[in-house]
Design a protein around this motif. Structure first.
Motif, mmCIF file in Angstrom:
data_model
loop_
_atom_site.group_PDB
_atom_site.id
_atom_site.type_symbol
_atom_site.label_atom_id
_atom_site.label_comp_id
_atom_site.label_asym_id
_atom_site.label_seq_id
_atom_site.Cartn_x
_atom_site.Cartn_y
_atom_site.Cartn_z
ATOM 1 N N PHE A 244 -3.461 -0.298 -2.711
ATOM 2 C CA PHE A 244 -2.067 -0.715 -2.528
ATOM 3 C C PHE A 244 -1.092 0.104 -3.365
ATOM 4 C CE2 PHE A 244 1.555 -3.607 -3.443
ATOM 5 C CZ PHE A 244 1.969 -3.850 -2.145
ATOM 6 N N MET B 245 0.855 -1.189 0.000
ATOM 7 C CA MET B 245 0.000 0.000 0.000
ATOM 8 C C MET B 245 0.886 1.233 0.000
ATOM 9 S SD MET B 245 -3.514 0.835 1.250
ATOM 10 C CE MET B 245 -3.686 -0.844 1.727
ATOM 11 N N LYS C 12 16.718 9.720 -4.234
ATOM 12 C CA LYS C 12 15.695 8.714 -4.503
ATOM 13 C C LYS C 12 14.493 9.446 -5.071
ATOM 14 C CE LYS C 12 13.520 4.823 -2.109
ATOM 15 N NZ LYS C 12 13.212 4.279 -0.773
ATOM 16 N N ARG D 298 13.205 -1.861 5.800
ATOM 17 C CA ARG D 298 14.436 -2.646 5.891
ATOM 18 C C ARG D 298 15.280 -2.204 7.076
ATOM 19 N NH1 ARG D 298 15.812 -1.958 -0.242
ATOM 20 N NH2 ARG D 298 14.542 -0.189 0.339
ATOM 21 N N SER E 72 7.015 1.735 4.762
ATOM 22 C CA SER E 72 7.670 0.826 3.824
ATOM 23 C C SER E 72 9.106 1.212 3.500
ATOM 24 C CB SER E 72 6.884 0.749 2.517
ATOM 25 O OG SER E 72 5.841 -0.171 2.674
ATOM 26 N N THR E 73 9.327 2.505 3.260
ATOM 27 C CA THR E 73 10.682 2.911 2.890
ATOM 28 C C THR E 73 11.655 2.622 4.014
ATOM 29 O OG1 THR E 73 10.012 5.129 3.531
ATOM 30 C CG2 THR E 73 10.160 4.682 1.181
ATOM 31 N N ALA F 67 2.018 -6.873 3.386
ATOM 32 C CA ALA F 67 3.252 -6.381 2.763
ATOM 33 C C ALA F 67 3.560 -4.928 3.116
ATOM 34 C CB ALA F 67 3.145 -6.526 1.245
ATOM 35 N N THR F 68 2.662 -4.309 3.865
ATOM 36 C CA THR F 68 2.826 -2.886 4.146
ATOM 37 C C THR F 68 3.112 -2.654 5.621
ATOM 38 O OG1 THR F 68 1.142 -2.545 2.459
ATOM 39 C CG2 THR F 68 1.809 -0.618 3.758
#
Lengths: 209, 209
Positions: free
Chosen positions: A90, A1, A161, B61, B57-58, B143-144
């Motif tokens: 998403f 998302m 980025k 990691r 998300s960014t 996934a988010t």
């Protein structure tokens, strides 16, 4: 998302592209650790060659303890370019350009260098404005904190980025009937508002950046 | 130099004023420490009541190591409102509103809460947009990464700092003949750019924020 699709998201270290972002954005966010906590302060920056100068007054109290040691910082310069509306929740995203610089910032103590840095900072507020106002006295110079970050230093890491372009929907969603596209956004200047105590409240236009 | 004058700079903890800045700004800058260095990442945020949700998300990691421990963060939300041109270089400044939040961010793991947070994030990109697109699948939800910051928590510190109004020149500079005033700036939206693969490339206007 809201994950930028990989197809249109790029990381680059191309120096000209990095300079363009640093020179377009008016403000940056400076991150550092103090008293065991992360801090992020928004402030004005200016680039001269491969040195990024950051106005440090707001941080001065927090940073005093670190002086004159180099301060590990992360300076992030972000430009928001658009809102990305996809057919799926998403794939909603933002178009942006961000430069993230990790390095060790040093206080500018040499007064000639500090004068040049401060002129460059004033020139960010208006083109050539540093020559169209009263220059700083030595007392004013001393009262202002400026940090310098050498983009070419071995300890400095610079990355740009960016996400550009349209939404990147899954093929199965293309015929879902939802609108998809980009709403571009940009920082725009309004009409100048002269100070009410100008002796001649004229339409004299300052040189805007 | 470029020091906001004290007369027009204010720090407040007024919650309605804080909410207004959080709700107006589209992006925030999240500061945290990882691998012994400060990091500052720009991202989208959304507020529901007294909880600030940050799209992670960014950062995922970098932050993976911290999960599921609460992560000490500084979230800074800044709005640039104007360029302040004074008669003296020293009093040049920026008009702005910044909310700085120090606290411990937690990963949102509960899937209902995560769904609500992600809908709120999508709604920042377009009004009610979360109801005008395909909702996330459970795989997309998983996934988010979303971080939550409780503005009311005892460990959270929230402050709004702002500078407003005209330049604050020294009296001795008032007749110096230099122009002084404010150039207002704001983020503005351009015309919507429909995706070229829309089956009917219509003028259907999305609800913009």
């Amino acid at each position: 998302m809201l994950t930028p699709s990989r197809a249109v998201q790029r990381v680059t270290t191309d120096r000209a592209a990095v300079h363009a972002v640093l020179d377009e954005a008016l403000t940056c966010h400076v991150g550092f650790a103090a008293e065991g906590r992360p801090h992020v302060l928004p402030t004005l920056h200016a680039r001269i060659g491969e040195t990024l100068y950051v106005h440090g007054s707001t941080a001065a109290r927090l940073l005093t303890a670190a002086r004159p040691e180099p301060l590990p910082v992360c300076v992030t310069v972000s430009l928001l370019d658009g809102l990305v509306l996809a057919r799926s929740a998403f794939h909603h995203s933002l178009n942006y350009r961000s430069v993230i610089i990790h390095g060790n910032a040093e206080y500018v103590l040499d007064s000639a260098a500090k004068g040049r840095a401060l002129a460059a900072l004033v020139d960010r507020v208006g083109i050539d404005r540093s020559t169209q106002c009263r220059p700083p006295t030595s007392k004013e110079l001393a009262a202002t904190a400026v940090l310098a970050l050498d983009l070419d230093a071995e300890s400095t890491d610079v990355a740009l980025k960016a996400r550009t372009g349209p939404p990147n929907d899954d093929e199965a969603d293309l015929d879902s009937g939802y609108w998809a596209g980009v709403i571009p956004v940009r920082l725009t200047a309004g009409s100048a508002e002269p100070a009410c105590d100008l002796p001649t409240p004229s339409g004299l236009a300052p040189s805007l950046r």
